[in-house]
Design a protein around this motif. Structure first.
Motif, PDB file in Angstrom:
ATOM      1  N   PRO A   1       0.832  -1.209   0.000  1.00  0.00           N
ATOM      2  CA  PRO A   1       0.000   0.000   0.000  1.00  0.00           C
ATOM      3  C   PRO A   1       0.866   1.259   0.000  1.00  0.00           C
ATOM      4  CG  PRO A   1      -0.085  -1.103   2.153  1.00  0.00           C
ATOM      5  CD  PRO A   1       0.721  -1.986   1.248  1.00  0.00           C
ATOM      6  N   ASP A   2       0.429   2.275  -0.754  1.00  0.00           N
ATOM      7  CA  ASP A   2       1.163   3.537  -0.835  1.00  0.00           C
ATOM      8  C   ASP A   2       0.160   4.673  -0.966  1.00  0.00           C
ATOM      9  OD1 ASP A   2       0.195   3.329  -3.401  1.00  0.00           O
ATOM     10  OD2 ASP A   2       2.143   3.034  -4.359  1.00  0.00           O
ATOM     11  N   ASP A   3       0.619   5.849  -1.363  1.00  0.00           N
ATOM     12  CA  ASP A   3      -0.290   6.998  -1.433  1.00  0.00           C
ATOM     13  C   ASP A   3      -1.424   6.784  -2.436  1.00  0.00           C
ATOM     14  OD1 ASP A   3       0.975   8.402   0.558  1.00  0.00           O
ATOM     15  OD2 ASP A   3       2.397   9.377  -0.814  1.00  0.00           O
ATOM     16  N   VAL A   4      -1.133   6.022  -3.483  1.00  0.00           N
ATOM     17  CA  VAL A   4      -2.179   5.724  -4.470  1.00  0.00           C
ATOM     18  C   VAL A   4      -3.303   4.935  -3.781  1.00  0.00           C
ATOM     19  CG1 VAL A   4      -2.681   4.487  -6.634  1.00  0.00           C
ATOM     20  CG2 VAL A   4      -0.498   5.701  -6.356  1.00  0.00           C
ATOM     21  N   THR A   5      -2.894   3.978  -2.952  1.00  0.00           N
ATOM     22  CA  THR A   5      -3.854   3.158  -2.214  1.00  0.00           C
ATOM     23  C   THR A   5      -4.686   4.014  -1.266  1.00  0.00           C
ATOM     24  OG1 THR A   5      -2.004   1.603  -2.120  1.00  0.00           O
ATOM     25  CG2 THR A   5      -4.023   0.975  -0.942  1.00  0.00           C
ATOM     26  N   PHE A   6      -3.969   4.852  -0.485  1.00  0.00           N
ATOM     27  CA  PHE A   6      -4.660   5.624   0.549  1.00  0.00           C
ATOM     28  C   PHE A   6      -5.631   6.620  -0.087  1.00  0.00           C
ATOM     29  CE2 PHE A   6      -0.331   4.899   2.659  1.00  0.00           C
ATOM     30  CZ  PHE A   6      -0.694   3.615   3.028  1.00  0.00           C
ATOM     31  N   ALA A   7      -5.213   7.215  -1.217  1.00  0.00           N
ATOM     32  CA  ALA A   7      -6.092   8.176  -1.892  1.00  0.00           C
ATOM     33  C   ALA A   7      -7.367   7.486  -2.369  1.00  0.00           C
ATOM     34  CB  ALA A   7      -5.360   8.818  -3.079  1.00  0.00           C
ATOM     35  N   TYR A   8      -7.234   6.217  -2.778  1.00  0.00           N
ATOM     36  CA  TYR A   8      -8.416   5.477  -3.239  1.00  0.00           C
ATOM     37  C   TYR A   8      -9.343   5.145  -2.064  1.00  0.00           C
ATOM     38  CZ  TYR A   8     -11.306   1.767  -5.319  1.00  0.00           C
ATOM     39  OH  TYR A   8     -12.361   1.016  -5.756  1.00  0.00           O
ATOM     40  N   VAL A   9      -8.752   4.746  -0.959  1.00  0.00           N
ATOM     41  CA  VAL A   9      -9.547   4.225   0.165  1.00  0.00           C
ATOM     42  C   VAL A   9     -10.215   5.348   0.963  1.00  0.00           C
ATOM     43  CG1 VAL A   9      -9.430   2.962   2.360  1.00  0.00           C
ATOM     44  CG2 VAL A   9      -8.136   2.129   0.384  1.00  0.00           C
ATOM     45  N   GLU A  10      -9.527   6.488   1.086  1.00  0.00           N
ATOM     46  CA  GLU A  10     -10.013   7.553   1.967  1.00  0.00           C
ATOM     47  C   GLU A  10     -11.411   8.018   1.546  1.00  0.00           C
ATOM     48  OE1 GLU A  10      -7.436  10.958   2.313  1.00  0.00           O
ATOM     49  OE2 GLU A  10      -8.361  11.526   4.226  1.00  0.00           O
ATOM     50  N   GLY A  11     -12.292   8.086   2.533  1.00  0.00           N
ATOM     51  CA  GLY A  11     -13.646   8.558   2.266  1.00  0.00           C
ATOM     52  C   GLY A  11     -14.609   7.482   1.796  1.00  0.00           C
ATOM     53  N   ARG A  12     -14.120   6.284   1.590  1.00  0.00           N
ATOM     54  CA  ARG A  12     -15.031   5.192   1.197  1.00  0.00           C
ATOM     55  C   ARG A  12     -15.966   4.894   2.378  1.00  0.00           C
ATOM     56  NH1 ARG A  12     -14.775   3.940  -4.302  1.00  0.00           N
ATOM     57  NH2 ARG A  12     -12.888   5.028  -4.936  1.00  0.00           N
ATOM     58  N   PRO A  13     -17.180   4.418   2.077  1.00  0.00           N
ATOM     59  CA  PRO A  13     -18.194   4.283   3.135  1.00  0.00           C
ATOM     60  C   PRO A  13     -17.744   3.523   4.384  1.00  0.00           C
ATOM     61  CG  PRO A  13     -19.198   3.979   0.996  1.00  0.00           C
ATOM     62  CD  PRO A  13     -17.727   4.156   0.743  1.00  0.00           C
TER      63      PRO A  13
ATOM     64  N   ALA B   1     -14.531   2.849   5.271  1.00  0.00           N
ATOM     65  CA  ALA B   1     -13.139   3.130   5.660  1.00  0.00           C
ATOM     66  C   ALA B   1     -13.123   3.905   6.977  1.00  0.00           C
ATOM     67  CB  ALA B   1     -12.457   3.933   4.567  1.00  0.00           C
ATOM     68  N   PRO B   2     -12.052   3.768   7.753  1.00  0.00           N
ATOM     69  CA  PRO B   2     -11.966   4.553   8.983  1.00  0.00           C
ATOM     70  C   PRO B   2     -11.893   6.051   8.683  1.00  0.00           C
ATOM     71  CG  PRO B   2      -9.955   3.239   8.635  1.00  0.00           C
ATOM     72  CD  PRO B   2     -10.906   2.904   7.536  1.00  0.00           C
ATOM     73  N   THR B   3     -12.250   6.854   9.669  1.00  0.00           N
ATOM     74  CA  THR B   3     -12.231   8.310   9.497  1.00  0.00           C
ATOM     75  C   THR B   3     -11.477   8.969  10.646  1.00  0.00           C
ATOM     76  OG1 THR B   3     -14.344   8.334  10.630  1.00  0.00           O
ATOM     77  CG2 THR B   3     -14.432   8.507   8.239  1.00  0.00           C
ATOM     78  N   GLY B   4     -11.161  10.239  10.460  1.00  0.00           N
ATOM     79  CA  GLY B   4     -10.584  11.062  11.532  1.00  0.00           C
ATOM     80  C   GLY B   4      -9.281  10.490  12.061  1.00  0.00           C
TER      81      GLY B   4
ATOM     82  N   ALA C   1      -4.524   4.349  11.142  1.00  0.00           N
ATOM     83  CA  ALA C   1      -4.517   3.209  10.223  1.00  0.00           C
ATOM     84  C   ALA C   1      -3.477   3.415   9.120  1.00  0.00           C
ATOM     85  CB  ALA C   1      -5.909   3.015   9.619  1.00  0.00           C
ATOM     86  N   VAL C   2      -3.423   4.626   8.564  1.00  0.00           N
ATOM     87  CA  VAL C   2      -2.466   4.890   7.478  1.00  0.00           C
ATOM     88  C   VAL C   2      -1.030   4.683   7.976  1.00  0.00           C
ATOM     89  CG1 VAL C   2      -1.514   6.685   5.962  1.00  0.00           C
ATOM     90  CG2 VAL C   2      -3.998   6.372   6.125  1.00  0.00           C
TER      91      VAL C   2
ATOM     92  N   ALA D   1      -5.403  -3.502  15.685  1.00  0.00           N
ATOM     93  CA  ALA D   1      -5.835  -3.076  14.346  1.00  0.00           C
ATOM     94  C   ALA D   1      -7.315  -2.722  14.369  1.00  0.00           C
ATOM     95  CB  ALA D   1      -5.560  -4.183  13.328  1.00  0.00           C
ATOM     96  N   PRO D   2      -7.629  -1.585  15.013  1.00  0.00           N
ATOM     97  CA  PRO D   2      -9.052  -1.229  15.160  1.00  0.00           C
ATOM     98  C   PRO D   2      -9.761  -1.072  13.811  1.00  0.00           C
ATOM     99  CG  PRO D   2      -7.593   0.534  15.964  1.00  0.00           C
ATOM    100  CD  PRO D   2      -6.727  -0.645  15.709  1.00  0.00           C
ATOM    101  N   TYR D   3      -8.996  -0.746  12.762  1.00  0.00           N
ATOM    102  CA  TYR D   3      -9.618  -0.592  11.438  1.00  0.00           C
ATOM    103  C   TYR D   3     -10.203  -1.907  10.931  1.00  0.00           C
ATOM    104  CZ  TYR D   3      -5.118  -2.496   9.882  1.00  0.00           C
ATOM    105  OH  TYR D   3      -4.024  -3.291   9.703  1.00  0.00           O
ATOM    106  N   ALA D   4      -9.725  -3.015  11.493  1.00  0.00           N
ATOM    107  CA  ALA D   4     -10.184  -4.318  11.010  1.00  0.00           C
ATOM    108  C   ALA D   4     -11.613  -4.625  11.471  1.00  0.00           C
ATOM    109  CB  ALA D   4      -9.239  -5.417  11.480  1.00  0.00           C
ATOM    110  N   LEU D   5     -12.048  -3.937  12.496  1.00  0.00           N
ATOM    111  CA  LEU D   5     -13.446  -4.104  12.908  1.00  0.00           C
ATOM    112  C   LEU D   5     -14.325  -3.373  11.905  1.00  0.00           C
ATOM    113  CD1 LEU D   5     -13.171  -3.494  16.738  1.00  0.00           C
ATOM    114  CD2 LEU D   5     -13.307  -5.676  15.521  1.00  0.00           C
TER     115      LEU D   5
END
Lengths: 468, 209
Positions: free
Chosen positions: A236-248, A250-253, A259-260, B194-198
């Motif tokens: 995983p790299d910045d390309v990955t993170f840019a894709y994942v961020e904001g997905r329903p 995905a973790p936030t805040g 996680a990143v 790995a809290p993101y895994a939940l």
């Protein structure tokens, strides 16, 4: 004290290992379990034993294999209706979230998972489908399993595995214009064989892989199984993170930031060792098509077919049988072979970028043959329509339909007729895969679009010149 | 599933590479419930023509009593469909001998008591020649990992874990049940590390309903 350098695979494996028996069998924790209509055998096994699903919240259902691509309100085939109903009943009974036929997020499991942010780096993902290797594009440990194993994951949220060997495929340089991840995948499989990576977990690395979008990485990892690999992955790299961020999902805040940070540490250490190393030159890869009935029977579009008379023993038999089934002549040029139809879609190449590239070829042109375009998910379909891609396909004369596995596997009734030749953006050219007697040529969506424009297997490069 | 130590029965040659699971059972038969039996669908389109008539020269048509299949490399590649194993098992096949197998297929096979035995390509070619005209009785001994045909004793390769599983007829769900506390401890630790895994109960994006 020296610390043993570890690969991406080593890190993912050890993060999921609950225990290791003396005989080498490991019990692994499963973070995400994806189920579809084909999981009915596993649910039946569970019912036979009267067992509950251990972790319904970590289990996600989706209708894809049997999903009709037209007239969803009137399913005429009772078997198809039953398969879909059975999944919906099983998921409801066990309290499992299910993206059913009428859900606006429905799609092929390997398109929907990443799209929803259910697929994340660092996870272990199982599904009773061999193309689960797709999710490795995110730096996840993702592999397909059989029905007995699906039942085991449902019952325990764990899976027994022997640790596979590791293999790194490094692609130096860059892919040429109009050459895609599909061409890269088919060319390594042609070189190493359809069982060339058997028993191995592949990490794809090098500048040509880093330069791929997430869509391209998913295509590459998706096809790992066609080279026999247990799974494929990309750090995983910045390309990955840019894709994942904001997905329903995905973790936030703060949870996202943390996680990143974890995910950045997953990349293979500089001196990590692999059981096998393969290096390819990205610039040497041409648009590639299959000519036979195994994905290993692939050639650059500029090449000629082999002559079985020049091959030995079983290889000669295999080539002869394949050419006979495919209706091709030893030594002939592959380019210029007439096709009867095209198919663009599937978990391999049914994402927005795939549709954009195919549309770039077809824009302002007409297809000489009939064809079907089935987006990988309802959301891909919506986005394509917002971008006007549907108009390009329809004006070219192709059919624009709903999302599902569709003509890649034909379970929903989207079939290629016996003896017909299909230029297909899918993953398997097996005998009968797209329908009994169907002749499948695998290629990128851009190449399938080029085949539509000329009615023959064609080098897409001149057709895309100046368009992308 | 019952364990077994040896089998003795007719071995049939299928001299083809890359017999994938789509050929072992075409997708159109896969909605059938297991209890109905999958034997009739085994290699359906190889065994029957488009009118449904059995093809001449297809050894499994001439010898439905076959218990052992000898074939070429990459057997069972492709789709993870366990129905491919059901079709073999329900037809009566107990062991497949080949130079290599699809990984998922091999694992599915062992989970259903079917032996995926690996032999070097040269050995397989000799056996294919031997069986070219007619099936012959072959014996497979799991404990010693050898096959016996005529006076020949030929070793095969099998993961020791899989050999034990076939010998004992072990069921993974039963085995895992004994590790319940280790699993629970791991789950709790993973939630921390790995809290993101939940997975949260609801998606967080207004794009979606």
């Amino acid at each position: 004290m020296t610390v043993q350098p570890r690969s991406l695979f080593d890190k993912l494996w050890s993060a999921h290992e609950i225990l290791r028996r003396d005989d080498g069998s490991c019990l692994l924790w499963v973070d995400r379990h994806l189920v579809h209509e084909g999981s009915h055998h596993a649910f039946a096994k569970l019912a036979d034993r009267g067992l509950p699903v251990a972790e319904p919240a970590l289990t996600i259902g989706v209708v894809d294999h049997y999903a009709p691509t037209r007239d969803r309100d009137r399913i005429n085939d009772p078997d198809i209706a039953r398969m879909i109903r059975t999944l919906e009943q099983n998921t409801t009974r066990h309290g499992i979230r299910c993206f059913g036929l009428r859900d606006p997020r429905q799609g092929i499991v390997h398109v929907m998972g990443p799209e929803q942010g259910l697929t994340l780096p660092g996870l272990l993902i199982n599904c009773g489908d061999s193309h689960t290797s797709t999710h490795g594009a995110f730096g996840a440990l993702a592999f397909g399993i059989g029905a007995t194993e699906v039942a085991h994951v449902l019952a325990t949220q764990t899976i027994w595995q022997k640790r596979p060997k590791t293999m790194r495929i490094t692609v130096k340089g860059q892919l040429g214009p109009s050459v895609t991840a599909k061409d890269l995948a088919l060319s390594w499989i042609a070189e190493l064989g359809a069982d060339g990576a058997r028993g191995h977990a592949i990490e794809y690395a090098g500048p040509a892989v880093e330069a791929l979008s997430m869509e391209g990485r998913m295509t590459l990892c998706n096809l790992s199984i066609e080279g026999g690999a247990r799974c494929g992955m990309v750090a995983p790299d910045d390309v990955t993170f840019a894709y994942v961020e904001g997905r329903p999902f995905a973790p936030t805040g703060a949870a996202w930031d943390s996680a990143v940070a974890d995910w950045r540490a997953l990349a293979s250490d500089a001196d990590a060792m692999f059981d096998r190393e393969v290096t390819l030159d990205g610039a040497a890869i041409a648009p590639t098509v299959t000519w036979g009935t195994s994905p290993e029977e692939a050639l650059p579009i500029t090449a000629n077919l082999p002559d079985p008379a020049q091959l030995q023993g079983a290889r000669a038999d295999q080539a002869r049988a394949a050419m006979d089934y495919m209706g091709l002549t030893p030594g002939q040029r592959i380019e210029g072979t007439q096709v009867d139809q095209v198919f663009i879609g599937s978990c391999t190449n049914g994402r927005i970028e795939d549709l954009r590239l195919a549309a770039a070829v077809l824009s302002g042109r007409k297809s000489r043959v009939p064809g079907l375009v089935s987006p990988g998910s309802a959301l891909v379909k919506l986005q394509a329509e917002q971008e006007g891609l549907d108009r390009i396909f329809i004006e070219a004369g192709l059919e624009w339909v709903d999302a599902g596995c569709s003509m890649c596997v034909g379970m929903n009734g989207d079939l290629v007729e016996p003896g017909k030749r299909c230029a297909s953006s899918t993953n398997r050219n097996f005998k009968g895969r797209q329908g009994r007697g169907a002749r499948t040529h695998l290629m990128s969506p851009a190449m399938a679009a080029a085949a539509a424009v000329t009615g023959t297997l064609t080098d897409v490069r001149p057709l895309l010149d100046g368009r992308v | 599933m019952a364990g077994w130590h040896s089998i003795e029965g007719p071995a049939v040659a299928l001299p083809q590479d890359n017999i994938d699971t789509d050929q072992l059972i075409p997708a159109r038969f896969m909605s059938v419930p297991r209890k109905d039996g999958y034997g009739p669908y085994l290699l359906h389109d190889l065994r029957f023509d488009s009118m449904g008539a059995p093809r001449d020269g297809m050894p499994l048509n001439a010898h439905p009593e076959a218990q052992i299949l000898v074939t070429r490399r990459n057997f069972g590649s492709g789709s993870s469909r366990e129905a491919a194993v059901y079709a073999l098992a329900d037809f009566g096949i107990r062991a497949v001998l080949a130079p290599s197998f699809g990984d998922i297929f091999a694992s599915n096979a062992v989970n259903n008591g079917l032996l995926p035995a690996r032999l070097p390509e040269a050995r397989i070619e000799v056996l294919l020649d031997l069986l070219a005209e007619n099936p012959q009785v072959m014996r497979v001994d799991l404990q010693d990992s050898v096959i016996r045909i005529g006076n020949e004793v030929i070793p095969f390769e099998l993961d020791p874990v899989w050999r034990l599983k076939l010998l004992n007829g072990w069921d993974d769900i039963d085995m895992t049940a004994s590790h319940g506390s280790a699993i629970a401890a791991f789950r709790a630790e993973r939630a921390q590390s790995a809290p993101y895994a939940l997975l949260k109960d609801q998606p967080n994006d207004p794009r979606n309903p």
